[in-house]
Design a protein around this motif. Structure first.
Motif, PDB file in Angstrom:
ATOM      1  N   VAL A  24      15.507   1.417  -2.856  1.00  0.00           N
ATOM      2  CA  VAL A  24      15.263   0.541  -1.713  1.00  0.00           C
ATOM      3  C   VAL A  24      15.716   1.223  -0.426  1.00  0.00           C
ATOM      4  O   VAL A  24      15.008   1.199   0.593  1.00  0.00           O
ATOM      5  N   LYS A  25      16.885   1.829  -0.455  1.00  0.00           N
ATOM      6  CA  LYS A  25      17.384   2.536   0.731  1.00  0.00           C
ATOM      7  C   LYS A  25      16.448   3.677   1.125  1.00  0.00           C
ATOM      8  O   LYS A  25      16.144   3.876   2.305  1.00  0.00           O
ATOM      9  N   ALA A  26      15.980   4.429   0.126  1.00  0.00           N
ATOM     10  CA  ALA A  26      15.096   5.562   0.412  1.00  0.00           C
ATOM     11  C   ALA A  26      13.771   5.081   0.998  1.00  0.00           C
ATOM     12  O   ALA A  26      13.221   5.711   1.913  1.00  0.00           O
ATOM     13  N   LEU A  32      20.880  -6.993  18.076  1.00  0.00           N
ATOM     14  CA  LEU A  32      20.866  -7.497  16.703  1.00  0.00           C
ATOM     15  C   LEU A  32      19.600  -7.059  15.983  1.00  0.00           C
ATOM     16  O   LEU A  32      19.642  -6.593  14.830  1.00  0.00           O
ATOM     17  N   VAL A  33      18.447  -7.211  16.635  1.00  0.00           N
ATOM     18  CA  VAL A  33      17.185  -6.812  16.023  1.00  0.00           C
ATOM     19  C   VAL A  33      17.191  -5.320  15.693  1.00  0.00           C
ATOM     20  O   VAL A  33      16.791  -4.898  14.598  1.00  0.00           O
ATOM     21  N   TYR A  34      17.671  -4.522  16.617  1.00  0.00           N
ATOM     22  CA  TYR A  34      17.728  -3.075  16.398  1.00  0.00           C
ATOM     23  C   TYR A  34      18.652  -2.743  15.234  1.00  0.00           C
ATOM     24  O   TYR A  34      18.341  -1.876  14.396  1.00  0.00           O
ATOM     25  N   ASP A  35      19.778  -3.436  15.157  1.00  0.00           N
ATOM     26  CA  ASP A  35      20.747  -3.203  14.079  1.00  0.00           C
ATOM     27  C   ASP A  35      20.138  -3.523  12.721  1.00  0.00           C
ATOM     28  O   ASP A  35      20.278  -2.761  11.752  1.00  0.00           O
ATOM     29  N   VAL A  36      19.440  -4.644  12.639  1.00  0.00           N
ATOM     30  CA  VAL A  36      18.809  -5.061  11.385  1.00  0.00           C
ATOM     31  C   VAL A  36      17.766  -4.054  10.933  1.00  0.00           C
ATOM     32  O   VAL A  36      17.648  -3.736   9.742  1.00  0.00           O
ATOM     33  N   LEU A  37      17.006  -3.514  11.880  1.00  0.00           N
ATOM     34  CA  LEU A  37      15.937  -2.581  11.526  1.00  0.00           C
ATOM     35  C   LEU A  37      16.447  -1.195  11.162  1.00  0.00           C
ATOM     36  O   LEU A  37      15.883  -0.535  10.291  1.00  0.00           O
ATOM     37  N   THR A  38      17.487  -0.740  11.825  1.00  0.00           N
ATOM     38  CA  THR A  38      17.894   0.659  11.679  1.00  0.00           C
ATOM     39  C   THR A  38      19.130   0.879  10.825  1.00  0.00           C
ATOM     40  O   THR A  38      19.375   1.997  10.385  1.00  0.00           O
ATOM     41  N   ASP A  39      19.915  -0.181  10.553  1.00  0.00           N
ATOM     42  CA  ASP A  39      21.188   0.037   9.852  1.00  0.00           C
ATOM     43  C   ASP A  39      21.465  -0.981   8.750  1.00  0.00           C
ATOM     44  O   ASP A  39      22.591  -1.444   8.591  1.00  0.00           O
ATOM     45  N   PRO A  40      20.458  -1.359   7.956  1.00  0.00           N
ATOM     46  CA  PRO A  40      20.750  -2.269   6.844  1.00  0.00           C
ATOM     47  C   PRO A  40      21.501  -1.525   5.737  1.00  0.00           C
ATOM     48  O   PRO A  40      21.277  -0.329   5.528  1.00  0.00           O
ATOM     49  N   VAL A  41      22.389  -2.223   5.048  1.00  0.00           N
ATOM     50  CA  VAL A  41      23.188  -1.563   3.997  1.00  0.00           C
ATOM     51  C   VAL A  41      22.736  -1.959   2.595  1.00  0.00           C
ATOM     52  O   VAL A  41      23.175  -1.350   1.615  1.00  0.00           O
ATOM     53  N   PHE A  42      21.880  -2.957   2.464  1.00  0.00           N
ATOM     54  CA  PHE A  42      21.362  -3.389   1.169  1.00  0.00           C
ATOM     55  C   PHE A  42      22.483  -3.612   0.149  1.00  0.00           C
ATOM     56  O   PHE A  42      22.544  -2.930  -0.868  1.00  0.00           O
ATOM     57  N   TRP A  45       0.815  -1.210   0.000  1.00  0.00           N
ATOM     58  CA  TRP A  45       0.000   0.000   0.000  1.00  0.00           C
ATOM     59  C   TRP A  45       0.852   1.265   0.000  1.00  0.00           C
ATOM     60  O   TRP A  45       0.458   2.282  -0.565  1.00  0.00           O
ATOM     61  N   TYR A  46       2.021   1.215   0.592  1.00  0.00           N
ATOM     62  CA  TYR A  46       2.828   2.420   0.787  1.00  0.00           C
ATOM     63  C   TYR A  46       4.008   2.533  -0.173  1.00  0.00           C
ATOM     64  O   TYR A  46       4.740   3.515  -0.126  1.00  0.00           O
ATOM     65  N   GLU A  47       4.231   1.553  -1.030  1.00  0.00           N
ATOM     66  CA  GLU A  47       5.436   1.583  -1.861  1.00  0.00           C
ATOM     67  C   GLU A  47       5.282   2.556  -3.026  1.00  0.00           C
ATOM     68  O   GLU A  47       4.214   2.671  -3.623  1.00  0.00           O
ATOM     69  N   PRO A  48       6.364   3.274  -3.384  1.00  0.00           N
ATOM     70  CA  PRO A  48       6.307   4.217  -4.493  1.00  0.00           C
ATOM     71  C   PRO A  48       6.351   3.526  -5.846  1.00  0.00           C
ATOM     72  O   PRO A  48       5.844   4.056  -6.835  1.00  0.00           O
ATOM     73  N   ASN A  49       6.985   2.355  -5.913  1.00  0.00           N
ATOM     74  CA  ASN A  49       7.071   1.567  -7.138  1.00  0.00           C
ATOM     75  C   ASN A  49       6.809   0.107  -6.803  1.00  0.00           C
ATOM     76  O   ASN A  49       7.201  -0.375  -5.741  1.00  0.00           O
ATOM     77  N   SER A  50       6.160  -0.589  -7.718  1.00  0.00           N
ATOM     78  CA  SER A  50       5.819  -1.986  -7.470  1.00  0.00           C
ATOM     79  C   SER A  50       7.066  -2.822  -7.206  1.00  0.00           C
ATOM     80  O   SER A  50       8.034  -2.777  -7.964  1.00  0.00           O
ATOM     81  N   GLY A  51       7.040  -3.577  -6.105  1.00  0.00           N
ATOM     82  CA  GLY A  51       8.143  -4.464  -5.769  1.00  0.00           C
ATOM     83  C   GLY A  51       9.111  -3.916  -4.754  1.00  0.00           C
ATOM     84  O   GLY A  51       9.915  -4.665  -4.188  1.00  0.00           O
ATOM     85  N   VAL A  52       9.056  -2.624  -4.495  1.00  0.00           N
ATOM     86  CA  VAL A  52      10.026  -2.009  -3.580  1.00  0.00           C
ATOM     87  C   VAL A  52       9.840  -2.516  -2.153  1.00  0.00           C
ATOM     88  O   VAL A  52      10.814  -2.818  -1.451  1.00  0.00           O
ATOM     89  N   SER A  53       8.606  -2.625  -1.707  1.00  0.00           N
ATOM     90  CA  SER A  53       8.377  -3.076  -0.327  1.00  0.00           C
ATOM     91  C   SER A  53       8.829  -4.523  -0.135  1.00  0.00           C
ATOM     92  O   SER A  53       9.366  -4.883   0.920  1.00  0.00           O
ATOM     93  N   LEU A  54       8.640  -5.357  -1.147  1.00  0.00           N
ATOM     94  CA  LEU A  54       9.097  -6.744  -1.072  1.00  0.00           C
ATOM     95  C   LEU A  54      10.619  -6.814  -0.977  1.00  0.00           C
ATOM     96  O   LEU A  54      11.169  -7.525  -0.124  1.00  0.00           O
ATOM     97  N   LEU A  55      11.307  -6.090  -1.835  1.00  0.00           N
ATOM     98  CA  LEU A  55      12.771  -6.091  -1.810  1.00  0.00           C
ATOM     99  C   LEU A  55      13.303  -5.577  -0.481  1.00  0.00           C
ATOM    100  O   LEU A  55      14.246  -6.143   0.083  1.00  0.00           O
ATOM    101  N   THR A  56      12.716  -4.525   0.031  1.00  0.00           N
ATOM    102  CA  THR A  56      13.201  -3.929   1.273  1.00  0.00           C
ATOM    103  C   THR A  56      13.077  -4.913   2.434  1.00  0.00           C
ATOM    104  O   THR A  56      14.021  -5.105   3.208  1.00  0.00           O
ATOM    105  N   ALA A  57      11.916  -5.550   2.548  1.00  0.00           N
ATOM    106  CA  ALA A  57      11.703  -6.490   3.655  1.00  0.00           C
ATOM    107  C   ALA A  57      12.667  -7.669   3.573  1.00  0.00           C
ATOM    108  O   ALA A  57      13.261  -8.081   4.579  1.00  0.00           O
ATOM    109  N   ARG A  58      12.847  -8.213   2.404  1.00  0.00           N
ATOM    110  CA  ARG A  58      13.693  -9.406   2.261  1.00  0.00           C
ATOM    111  C   ARG A  58      15.178  -9.091   2.354  1.00  0.00           C
ATOM    112  O   ARG A  58      15.991  -9.992   2.570  1.00  0.00           O
TER     113      ARG A  58
END
Length: 447
Positions: A205-207, A136-146, A72-85
């Motif tokens: 994805v980062k944005a 670890l959980v906090y690191d994953v949520l706040t500092d992913p490098v993609f 619902w919130y993604e600017p382009n199709s597929g972005v939310s899927l890529l970000t989560a994974r």
């Protein structure tokens, strides 16, 4: 604890044992009411909310951090899927392998799932390991490098998986049904586009992560065997303030899905099977008729003894299974009938589905059948509350769908009190075959 006696009792005379008549079902006691355990809710300094549901039956805990980061919130199709994974593919201080090894060391489970409305990071672990795993959980949520290489590999794997799935008529039917039901431009109806997905750059994805994965906007659910120490640790870590600003909501951009009754047949020339989807847009969970409508759908096709199963599986032998279900989402809900049948039987199956819909509109449901469905629904509901995690899932629905605190108590009451006449009236209002969208995917039909 009561000590059990090891003394062997004397044999009883069979004259005193009642005879069991196996042709008579045991008496059923209807579920009169239900009350979810109370959750403690705390507003954290950064604006997030922490929901705590306690149960010390087992020394385990589940932590879920939920964001407005679905399709619902993604600017382009597929972005939310890529970000989560990609969240578990590495941070500035941990590689993907190090993340996996640390989770495995504590015998825990950590994953991120993306849906139509929300994205959820879920941690399961023993209570005694929670505080060790929180950084670890906090690191994953706040500092992913993609990382670029992992991103491209994920794109490739996802595209390959979709190509495999699109060889199945059932997948194609579900995809086409969603598009026709909601509209191709509506987030719920937008289907996977391989070209668009493969061209999503790392920067997008980062944005999206920076805009959508805001702790200040998060709903945090902590349930299980929780002490004050674990509660304080979670509140302190996830209550930290952030400089990022909330993203704009898409609610105004997609005020309502755009669909109209239509029939679509997608030809898959070499297929021996045909997949059928019939349905329509449906009232939300907050609608006054919602509980009674769930009973109506259950009678039609919501359990193994339903009318669709008896007719199309047992009597006609067209399929191994057919179901009718309600798909609630935060911005629009759906009703769908789905089955896979031998291609030669597709026209007859559609005819029988229409027959069952019309029968519910024209004939009252027999009292015995209705009581069976009521017993099934209330019993299944009680079984779905057997663990604190399941209880928390029900509670989450109250939060995300904006339901009243007594929603589930009213559900049980409405199920027990609904009449055949009320269900017939609802069938006349909602189950007209002419109001349905119909999708068939399979070989070309004979004219």
């Amino acid at each position: 604890m009561t000590k059990l006696s090891a003394t062997v009792p004397k044999r009883l005379s069979t004259n005193f044992l009642p005879m069991l008549d196996r042709q008579v079902a045991p008496p059923v006691q209807p579920l009169a009411s239900v009350t979810l355990p109370a959750a403690d809710v705390f507003s954290l300094p950064n604006g997030a909310r922490l929901h705590i549901m306690r149960n010390d039956a087992q020394p385990v805990v589940r932590l879920q951090v939920v964001f407005k980061a679905g399709k619902w919130y993604e600017p382009n199709s597929g972005v939310s899927l890529l970000t989560a994974r990609m969240l578990l593919e590495g941070t500035s201080t941990r590689t993907a392998r190090q993340i996996a090894d640390e989770v495995a060391f504590y015998g825990a489970s950590l994953e991120c799932e993306q849906g139509f409305d929300r994205a959820t990071l879920t941690l399961y672990c023993l209570t005694r390991h929670l505080e060790s795993l929180l950084p670890l959980v906090y690191d994953v949520l706040t500092d992913p490098v993609f990382p670029e290489s992992e991103l491209e590999q994920l794109k490739t794997r996802t595209i390959q998986n979709v190509r495999v799935e699109r060889q199945k008529t059932s997948y194609l039917a579900a995809e086409l049904f969603s598009r026709n039901l909601y509209g191709a431009k509506y987030p719920y109806g937008n289907v996977f586009d391989e070209a668009v997905f493969s061209s999503i750059p790392q920067g997008v994805v980062k944005a999206y992560h920076q805009a959508a994965y805001l702790l200040s906007e998060a709903e945090i659910f902590l349930c299980g065997d929780i002490s004050n120490s674990e509660e304080d640790a979670v509140a302190k870590l996830f209550g930290q303030k952030s400089s990022s600003a909330p993203q704009p909501s898409n609610t105004e951009l997609f005020s309502a899905p755009i669909s109209a009754p239509n029939h679509t047949h997608k030809v898959v020339a070499d297929s021996l099977q045909a997949s059928l989807r019939i349905g329509r847009l449906w009232p939300s969970l907050t609608h006054p008729d919602t509980h009674r409508l769930q009973v109506l759908v259950k009678v039609l096709g919501g359990y193994f003894g339903s009318r669709l199963m008896k007719n199309i599986r047992e009597d006609k032998g067209f399929t191994y299974g057919i179901h009718a279900s309600i798909g609630p989402r935060e911005h629009a809900s759906s009703f769908a009938i789905g089955t896979d049948v031998n291609a030669e039987s597709i026209d007859a199956t559609i005819h029988e589905v229409h027959h069952e819909l019309i029968t519910l509109q024209t004939e009252l449901i027999p009292q015995q059948e209705l009581q069976t469905v009521k017993n099934y629904m209330t019993g299944k509901f009680a079984n779905e509350l057997s663990t604190v995690f399941e209880q928390c899932d029900k509670y989450k629905s109250i939060i995300f769908f904006g339901l009243s605190a007594d929603y589930y108590s009213k559900f049980i009451q409405a199920v027990n009190e609904v009449t055949s006449k009320q269900l017939q009236d609802l069938a006349q209002q909602y189950l007209s075959p002419e109001s349905m969208i119909e999708v068939v995917v399979g070989p070309e039909q004979d004219k």
